[in-house]
Design a protein around this motif. Structure first.
Motif, PDB file in Angstrom:
ATOM      1  N   GLN A 104      -8.504  54.100  21.085  1.00  0.00           N
ATOM      2  CA  GLN A 104      -7.841  54.748  19.970  1.00  0.00           C
ATOM      3  C   GLN A 104      -8.710  55.916  19.511  1.00  0.00           C
ATOM      4  N   SER A 137      -0.890  45.575  13.961  1.00  0.00           N
ATOM      5  CA  SER A 137       0.452  46.129  13.779  1.00  0.00           C
ATOM      6  C   SER A 137       0.884  46.147  12.329  1.00  0.00           C
ATOM      7  N   PHE A 142      -1.328  51.959  12.865  1.00  0.00           N
ATOM      8  CA  PHE A 142      -0.880  51.979  14.255  1.00  0.00           C
ATOM      9  C   PHE A 142       0.597  51.600  14.351  1.00  0.00           C
ATOM     10  N   GLU A 146      -0.832  47.448  22.184  1.00  0.00           N
ATOM     11  CA  GLU A 146      -0.696  46.793  23.488  1.00  0.00           C
ATOM     12  C   GLU A 146      -2.026  46.125  23.836  1.00  0.00           C
ATOM     13  N   VAL A 164      -4.931  48.842  23.535  1.00  0.00           N
ATOM     14  CA  VAL A 164      -4.500  50.237  23.437  1.00  0.00           C
ATOM     15  C   VAL A 164      -3.710  50.398  22.147  1.00  0.00           C
ATOM     16  N   PHE A 166      -1.649  52.874  19.508  1.00  0.00           N
ATOM     17  CA  PHE A 166      -0.902  54.116  19.374  1.00  0.00           C
ATOM     18  C   PHE A 166      -0.728  54.412  17.884  1.00  0.00           C
ATOM     19  N   SER A 168       0.418  55.486  14.185  1.00  0.00           N
ATOM     20  CA  SER A 168       1.692  55.711  13.489  1.00  0.00           C
ATOM     21  C   SER A 168       1.708  57.130  12.957  1.00  0.00           C
TER      22      SER A 168
END
Length: 365
Positions: A104, A137, A142, A146, A164, A166, A168
């Motif tokens: 990240q 989450s 984010f 994953e 991993v 991702f 937000s």
């Protein structure tokens, strides 16, 4: 064609066992005790296949990646109309957690490390990985998480874990309009600033307006020292309540510190509230410095749409005239919510609340 099925074969004996390091695993033992094929039942090959899948699924969840089925057979005796069922599973060794690598680029590494609760060398288990994924989450940072266990690259039975993240969207805005018989037309504007810096600070603001009430509130949140468990929040707000029969101005500000204590979420708060009001041509005002603490426990099979679970919450707060308050009071409050699903398409929800306030100046309060 006329088919005579004849008598149905029944199970006469079941030879099911797990050998290897997993033979003493309580989870495997529970599956054996609840094996879907039982002596005396009519033989059903689907039950047999389900039992095999249960063992293989448990092995994958608990890190027995070398599991294999040594013996599998259904021995049918036509003369006695019986079947003997054989299922021998070799568990293989249980793998361990290896190093965790997080990919990240939006937060400091020390902040993200607070979400990692698994330790290299611990027995592999999917549940801690799911909890870590849910924690990552559920925060504002984010949009997708994953987690990739690489058991094929394990060394000395230690499985590397790749995470991993991702990001937000950095901002989120929401606009709402509505109408109520008690408020008239109303509108709401909400904004979130999810990543103000690499230390994970974030802020929220909300403005509401209707024909009888106006308010503006804001929050500034600092993950401290670990975003997964401890959060320090500063808040402030003003409001005007102006129906035909009264008028009230209200100001509130303060801070709270939330942290985990076992399965409970503990929040300490300190707030200042000032209100000036006119009711039935009588003016008044109150100023309160309110310390408080609350404990919340939530256990559910799904935090978004639970079908089985419960929530408990207990609050204690109060003020005293010796501590810059115009009124002394103590307030206790307890809440509970229970969710059950007795049938496939039916949820049962029960809620209860009990509270009490002690004060010698109820009218002023």
């Amino acid at each position: 064609y006329v088919v005579d099925p004849g008598p149905r074969t029944h199970v006469d004996a079941v030879y099911a066992r797990v050998i290897g390091p997993g033979g003493d695993d309580p989870g495997f033992q529970a599956i054996l005790r609840e094996f879907t094929v039982r002596v005396g039942d009519p033989h059903d090959n689907e039950d047999y296949e389900l039992g095999k899948r249960q063992k293989q699924g448990y092995a994958a969840r608990k890190g027995y990646f070398d599991v294999s089925i040594d013996s599998t057979a259904i021995l049918v005796s036509i003369e006695s109309e019986t079947a003997d069922v054989v299922l021998h599973v070799s568990s293989g060794p249980r793998y361990l957690f290896g190093p965790v690598h997080i990919e990240q680029d939006v937060l400091d590494e020390s902040m993200v490390a607070g979400y990692v609760t698994i330790l290299p060398g611990e027995p592999y288990d999917v549940e801690p990985l799911v909890r870590m994924q849910n924690d990552l989450s559920s925060g504002p940072y984010f949009g997708a998480v994953e987690i990739h266990p690489r058991h094929e690259d394990a060394e000395d039975l230690r499985v590397p874990i790749d995470v991993v993240l991702f990001p937000s969207k950095p901002q989120r805005y929401e606009v709402g309009v509505g109408y109520g018989t008690d408020t008239g037309a109303r509108v709401k504007l909400t904004g979130e600033w999810r990543r103000l810096n690499r230390r994970g600070h974030f802020a929220e603001a909300e403005i509401q307006a209707s024909q009888v009430e106006y308010s503006a509130t804001t929050k500034y949140t600092i993950p401290w020292p670990y975003p997964r468990t401890e959060v320090l929040t500063f808040f402030a707000g003003i409001g005007l309540f102006d129906p035909d029969w009264a008028r009230s101005w209200r100001l509130a500000c303060g801070a709270n510190l939330g942290r985990s204590r076992g399965r409970w979420r503990e929040v300490f708060s300190l707030a200042y509230e000032h209100e000036s009001f006119t009711i039935a041509d009588q003016d008044g005002s109150s100023s309160l410095v309110i310390p408080g603490v609350s404990w919340t426990q939530t256990i559910a099979n799904d935090l978004v749409f639970a079908t089985h679970g419960h929530r408990f919450r207990f609050d204690v707060r109060g003020s005293h005239t010796a501590a810059l308050s115009s009124v002394s009071f103590v307030q206790l409050r307890g809440e509970t919510k229970v969710v059950r699903r007795p049938f496939a398409r039916l949820r049962f929800l029960a809620r209860a609340t009990v509270a009490r306030t002690w004060t010698d100046a109820f009218r002023e309060l």
